[in-house]
Design an enzyme around this catalytic site. Structure first.
Site, PDB file in Angstrom:
ATOM      1  N   GLU A  35       7.464 -25.934 -33.232  1.00 11.27           N
ATOM      2  CA  GLU A  35       6.758 -26.014 -31.949  1.00 11.27           C
ATOM      3  C   GLU A  35       7.022 -24.721 -31.182  1.00 11.27           C
ATOM      4  OE1 GLU A  35       4.598 -28.120 -30.233  1.00 11.27           O
ATOM      5  OE2 GLU A  35       4.745 -26.476 -28.780  1.00 11.27           O
ATOM      6  N   CYS A  43      -0.203 -33.722 -24.122  1.00 12.78           N
ATOM      7  CA  CYS A  43      -0.263 -34.997 -23.391  1.00 12.78           C
ATOM      8  C   CYS A  43       0.984 -35.212 -22.538  1.00 12.78           C
ATOM      9  CB  CYS A  43      -0.449 -36.148 -24.369  1.00 12.78           C
ATOM     10  SG  CYS A  43      -0.526 -37.741 -23.555  1.00 12.78           S
ATOM     11  N   CYS A  48      -1.935 -35.827 -20.086  1.00  8.26           N
ATOM     12  CA  CYS A  48      -2.031 -37.236 -19.646  1.00  8.26           C
ATOM     13  C   CYS A  48      -0.899 -37.692 -18.727  1.00  8.26           C
ATOM     14  CB  CYS A  48      -2.027 -38.181 -20.838  1.00  8.26           C
ATOM     15  SG  CYS A  48      -2.470 -37.488 -22.412  1.00  8.26           S
ATOM     16  N   LYS A  51      -0.468 -35.742 -15.391  1.00  7.32           N
ATOM     17  CA  LYS A  51      -1.726 -36.013 -14.677  1.00  7.32           C
ATOM     18  C   LYS A  51      -1.695 -37.393 -14.013  1.00  7.32           C
ATOM     19  CE  LYS A  51      -4.526 -38.361 -16.497  1.00  7.32           C
ATOM     20  NZ  LYS A  51      -5.466 -38.043 -17.569  1.00  7.32           N
ATOM     21  N   GLY A 178     -17.633 -30.772 -15.707  1.00 10.43           N
ATOM     22  CA  GLY A 178     -17.986 -32.139 -15.313  1.00 10.43           C
ATOM     23  C   GLY A 178     -17.400 -33.171 -16.253  1.00 10.43           C
ATOM     24  N   TYR A 180     -13.779 -34.969 -18.371  1.00  7.51           N
ATOM     25  CA  TYR A 180     -12.592 -35.745 -18.016  1.00  7.51           C
ATOM     26  C   TYR A 180     -11.683 -34.992 -17.021  1.00  7.51           C
ATOM     27  CZ  TYR A 180     -12.642 -39.110 -22.013  1.00  7.51           C
ATOM     28  OH  TYR A 180     -12.900 -40.113 -22.905  1.00  7.51           O
ATOM     29  N   ILE A 181     -11.290 -33.764 -17.423  1.00  8.64           N
ATOM     30  CA  ILE A 181     -10.267 -33.072 -16.639  1.00  8.64           C
ATOM     31  C   ILE A 181     -10.807 -32.700 -15.256  1.00  8.64           C
ATOM     32  CG2 ILE A 181      -8.791 -31.004 -16.559  1.00  8.64           C
ATOM     33  CD1 ILE A 181      -8.583 -31.111 -19.587  1.00  8.64           C
ATOM     34  N   ARG A 207     -21.088 -36.217 -18.881  1.00  8.91           N
ATOM     35  CA  ARG A 207     -22.120 -36.359 -19.902  1.00  8.91           C
ATOM     36  C   ARG A 207     -21.551 -37.156 -21.078  1.00  8.91           C
ATOM     37  NH1 ARG A 207     -23.657 -33.277 -24.281  1.00  8.91           N
ATOM     38  NH2 ARG A 207     -22.122 -31.648 -23.825  1.00  8.91           N
ATOM     39  N   GLY A 264     -13.783 -27.573 -21.021  1.00 11.69           N
ATOM     40  CA  GLY A 264     -13.615 -28.016 -22.396  1.00 11.69           C
ATOM     41  C   GLY A 264     -12.404 -27.406 -23.069  1.00 11.69           C
ATOM     42  N   ASP A 305      -6.349 -33.271 -32.191  1.00 19.90           N
ATOM     43  CA  ASP A 305      -7.424 -32.488 -31.568  1.00 19.90           C
ATOM     44  C   ASP A 305      -7.827 -31.261 -32.380  1.00 19.90           C
ATOM     45  OD1 ASP A 305      -7.148 -34.302 -29.552  1.00 19.90           O
ATOM     46  OD2 ASP A 305      -6.853 -32.836 -27.945  1.00 19.90           O
ATOM     47  N   ALA A 343     -10.242 -44.393 -20.986  1.00 15.60           N
ATOM     48  CA  ALA A 343     -10.251 -44.471 -19.518  1.00 15.60           C
ATOM     49  C   ALA A 343     -10.350 -43.069 -18.956  1.00 15.60           C
ATOM     50  CB  ALA A 343      -8.958 -45.126 -19.022  1.00 15.60           C
ATOM     51  N   GLU A 443     -12.666 -61.400 -13.170  1.00 16.35           N
ATOM     52  CA  GLU A 443     -13.344 -62.673 -13.456  1.00 16.35           C
ATOM     53  C   GLU A 443     -14.861 -62.493 -13.533  1.00 16.35           C
ATOM     54  OE1 GLU A 443     -13.226 -65.747 -10.257  1.00 16.35           O
ATOM     55  OE2 GLU A 443     -12.206 -64.197  -9.102  1.00 16.35           O
TER      56      GLU A 443
HETATM   57  P1  NDP Z   1     -14.799 -32.248 -21.654  1.00 18.38           P
HETATM   58  O1  NDP Z   1     -15.336 -31.945 -22.995  1.00 18.38           O
HETATM   59  O2  NDP Z   1     -14.593 -33.650 -21.233  1.00 18.38           O
HETATM   60  O3  NDP Z   1     -15.707 -31.565 -20.550  1.00 18.38           O
HETATM   61  C1  NDP Z   1     -15.974 -30.209 -20.562  1.00 18.38           C
HETATM   62  C2  NDP Z   1     -16.893 -29.895 -19.408  1.00 18.38           C
HETATM   63  O4  NDP Z   1     -17.072 -28.490 -19.321  1.00 18.38           O
HETATM   64  C3  NDP Z   1     -18.255 -30.523 -19.577  1.00 18.38           C
HETATM   65  O5  NDP Z   1     -18.698 -30.968 -18.332  1.00 18.38           O
HETATM   66  C4  NDP Z   1     -19.077 -29.351 -20.077  1.00 18.38           C
HETATM   67  O6  NDP Z   1     -20.420 -29.416 -19.723  1.00 18.38           O
HETATM   68  C5  NDP Z   1     -18.440 -28.210 -19.325  1.00 18.38           C
HETATM   69  N1  NDP Z   1     -18.674 -26.937 -19.982  1.00 18.38           N
HETATM   70  C6  NDP Z   1     -18.487 -26.650 -21.284  1.00 18.38           C
HETATM   71  N2  NDP Z   1     -18.819 -25.376 -21.532  1.00 18.38           N
HETATM   72  C7  NDP Z   1     -19.232 -24.856 -20.383  1.00 18.38           C
HETATM   73  C8  NDP Z   1     -19.725 -23.581 -19.992  1.00 18.38           C
HETATM   74  N3  NDP Z   1     -19.869 -22.594 -20.868  1.00 18.38           N
HETATM   75  N4  NDP Z   1     -20.060 -23.390 -18.704  1.00 18.38           N
HETATM   76  C9  NDP Z   1     -19.947 -24.379 -17.813  1.00 18.38           C
HETATM   77  N5  NDP Z   1     -19.488 -25.608 -18.113  1.00 18.38           N
HETATM   78  C10 NDP Z   1     -19.137 -25.841 -19.383  1.00 18.38           C
HETATM   79  O7  NDP Z   1     -13.476 -31.373 -21.574  1.00 18.38           O
HETATM   80  P2  NDP Z   1     -12.234 -31.399 -20.599  1.00 18.38           P
HETATM   81  O8  NDP Z   1     -11.808 -29.973 -20.556  1.00 18.38           O
HETATM   82  O9  NDP Z   1     -12.533 -32.087 -19.324  1.00 18.38           O
HETATM   83  O10 NDP Z   1     -11.207 -32.283 -21.408  1.00 18.38           O
HETATM   84  C11 NDP Z   1     -10.868 -31.932 -22.740  1.00 18.38           C
HETATM   85  C12 NDP Z   1     -10.619 -33.149 -23.578  1.00 18.38           C
HETATM   86  O11 NDP Z   1      -9.389 -33.707 -23.220  1.00 18.38           O
HETATM   87  C13 NDP Z   1     -11.648 -34.255 -23.416  1.00 18.38           C
HETATM   88  O12 NDP Z   1     -12.673 -34.144 -24.342  1.00 18.38           O
HETATM   89  C14 NDP Z   1     -10.853 -35.501 -23.610  1.00 18.38           C
HETATM   90  O13 NDP Z   1     -10.997 -35.881 -24.954  1.00 18.38           O
HETATM   91  C15 NDP Z   1      -9.431 -35.106 -23.337  1.00 18.38           C
HETATM   92  N6  NDP Z   1      -8.963 -35.723 -22.082  1.00 18.38           N
HETATM   93  C16 NDP Z   1      -8.855 -37.072 -22.020  1.00 18.38           C
HETATM   94  C17 NDP Z   1      -8.439 -37.679 -20.866  1.00 18.38           C
HETATM   95  C18 NDP Z   1      -8.358 -39.155 -20.808  1.00 18.38           C
HETATM   96  O14 NDP Z   1      -8.366 -39.805 -21.851  1.00 18.38           O
HETATM   97  N7  NDP Z   1      -8.321 -39.759 -19.619  1.00 18.38           N
HETATM   98  C19 NDP Z   1      -8.076 -36.913 -19.692  1.00 18.38           C
HETATM   99  C20 NDP Z   1      -8.250 -35.495 -19.854  1.00 18.38           C
HETATM  100  C21 NDP Z   1      -8.667 -34.934 -21.011  1.00 18.38           C
HETATM  101  P3  NDP Z   1     -21.512 -30.207 -20.618  1.00 18.38           P
HETATM  102  O15 NDP Z   1     -21.226 -31.649 -20.428  1.00 18.38           O
HETATM  103  O16 NDP Z   1     -22.811 -29.780 -20.016  1.00 18.38           O
HETATM  104  O17 NDP Z   1     -21.316 -29.736 -22.018  1.00 18.38           O
END
Ligand code: NDP
Length: 460
Positions: A35, A43, A48, A51, A178, A180-181, A207, A264, A305, A343, A443
């Site tokens: 590591e 996480c 997670c 957060k 837009g 999760y994070i 989305r 992302g 991942d 979630a 309920e």
């Molecule tokens: P996500 O994949 O959830 O979201 C990425 C966001 O960035 C989307 O809204 C996407 O838009 C946008 N995006 C991607 N590329 C661009 C770009 N070039 N310009 C502008 N916007 C862009 O990723 P996150 O970073 O939020 O989270 C990463 C992963 O971590 C998640 O997929 C999830 O699996 C995991 N996670 C899980 C959590 C939980 O279980 N509660 C909490 C946090 C993270 P578009 O939709 O238009 O592609």
């Protein structure tokens, strides 16, 4: 003497890697794990777990406000960012120590260094300038935040790697993305009192989630004070005396003290030596694996991942466990990636399992929608204008529940339990046959008698 130094060498001590290493060791294998950052992975260290602690912290502002309707007088509350971060760090240190202890107690050799693959059975330990050999190598390096390096001023933004360590609470925050994070941190900063704007390139957050759920959450977040800028992207970010100035494609400018990019995460395979070793990857750099987690090189496997399948901690843990049982325990286990509940720790929280309404209609001809939106009992006295939303999607032909989508307090907890029923193939009649627990919000899930919509696909 075996031919190799180790039976298994794991690269990456996150959720998937640690589980695989421990189970393989318990199955009798001689295991090492490398590591480069901190044991526990994204996480536990900067994902997670911290957060969730910050989500809790950010909810107190509303709890204090809501208390008034129940007769409490709460003196003006103040919040200290440094205390939260210090306490959070303390807890993460504790968990990190537990992870290390669990590994060493299982007999796993922990190597705190970056490791790179040099061949089908050879790993280079970067910090120790030596190589070791292993019968099997497991890639469990996870993902890393993606940033648009072409964007002028990108060096001024932070990602989820840095947000947990900010020295001061930013007074004004822009969150880009837009997913999760973005949605979770918009809620955290807003709850902690920062002026928060979420900027997203599309027209609606999250989305891929059920459309009605997405819109319901956005409306609730707006009520709580989060501002949204949709259909726009950044063209440059500048540092000014007042903080950071973001210029958008629309020509609009936004000022902030911190800009969090949550656009992302990409598989963390760069510089791992996988190309040279002949491990096939896709265009995003994700390691391509078969149902057992095996890559194109038979002695190299990957979980979590880095394989970019369902990027969730519990899925990585399952994959790591299944790998260790299959390869070292003589118990072949196939990970089932269907009906995974999830979630979003937004405010209000979301919980979802199964198909969205949009997906259901692509597959099924007759979908009955049972949905409800109501003010939870808590808010009858608190006076807060917050709705809880629930939707159950049913295949009208078989009565089987196809998906459940929840927004509101405890949605994450609820969906864990509902996930069992949906995974077991519950029908709407099974939901109806279950006696309600009163008075609860849940309920409603067993008392929705008539469909809100009966969606029928036209015969072609
Ligand atoms: P996500 O994949 O959830 O979201 C990425 C966001 O960035 C989307 O809204 C996407 O838009 C946008 N995006 C991607 N590329 C661009 C770009 N070039 N310009 C502008 N916007 C862009 O990723 P996150 O970073 O939020 O989270 C990463 C992963 O971590 C998640 O997929 C999830 O699996 C995991 N996670 C899980 C959590 C939980 O279980 N509660 C909490 C946090 C993270 P578009 O939709 O238009 O592609």
């Amino acid at each position: 003497m075996t031919e190799f130094d180790y039976d298994l060498f794991v690269i990456g001590a996150g959720s998937g890697g640690v589980r695989a290493a421990r189970i393989a060791a318990q199955n009798g294998a001689k295991v090492a794990i490398a590591e480069e950052h901190r044991v526990g992975g994204t996480c536990v260290i900067r994902g997670c777990v911290p957060k969730k602690l910050m989500v809790y912290a950010s909810q107190f502002s509303e709890h204090f406000e809501d208390a008034a309707g129940f007769g409490w007088t709460v003196p003006e509350a103040t919040f200290d960012w440094r205390t939260l971060i210090a306490n959070k760090d303390h807890e993460i240190d504790r968990l990190n120590a537990i992870y290390i202890r669990n590994l060493t107690n299982s007999g796993v050799d922990l190597i705190m260094s970056r490791a790179q693959v040099e061949g089908p059975h050879t790993v280079r330990i970067a910090m120790e300038e030596r190589t070791v050999t292993a019968r099997v190598i497991l890639i469990a390096t996870g993902g890393t935040p993606w940033l648009d390096t072409e964007l002028p001023g990108i060096e001024h933004v932070i990602t989820s790697n840095e947000v947990f360590y900010l020295k001061e609470q930013p007074r004004r925050v822009i969150v880009a993305g837009g997913g999760y994070i973005a949605v979770e941190f918009a809620g955290i900063f807003n709850g902690l009192g920062s002026e928060t704007t979420l900027v997203y390139r599309g027209g609606e957050i999250l989305r891929g989630f059920d459309n009605e759920l997405r819109a319901s959450l956005r409306k609730e977040m707006e009520k709580k004070g989060v501002q949204f800028v949709f259909n726009d992207i950044f063209t440059k970010i500048e540092k000014t005396e007042a903080g950071l100035l973001a210029t958008m494609r629309s020509g609009e400018t936004l000022e902030a003290d911190a800009i969090l990019f949550a656009t992302g995460r990409w598989p963390a395979t760069e510089g791992l030596g996988l190309d040279a070793a002949g491990v096939a990857m896709n265009e995003r750099g994700a390691v391509i694996v078969d149902h057992e987690g095996r890559t194109s090189v038979p002695s190299i496997y990957a979980v979590g991942d880095v394989t970019d399948r369902i990027n969730l901690t519990p899925v990585a843990i399952r994959e790591g466990h299944a790998f260790a049982d299959t390869v070292f325990g003589n118990r072949p286990v196939k990970v089932d990636h269907t009906l995974v509940p999830t979630a979003v720790f937004s405010q209000p929280e979301l919980g979802t399992v199964g198909l969205t309404q949009e997906e259901a209609l692509e597959v099924y001809d007759q979908v009955d929608v049972y949905s409800t939106s109501f003010r939870p009992t808590l808010h009858t006295l608190s006076g807060r204008d917050e709705r809880m939303f629930m939707k159950v999607l049913v295949d009208a032909e078989t009565d089987r529940v196809l998906g459940v989508h929840l927004m509101g307090h405890g949605a994450g907890e609820l969906i864990q339990v509902l996930g069992i029923a949906v995974k077991m193939g519950a029908t709407k009649a099974d939901f109806d046959a279950t006696v309600a627990v009163h008075p609860t919000a849940a309920e409603e899930l067993v008392t929705m008698r008539s469909p809100t919509h009966q969606l029928r696909r036209e015969a072609a």
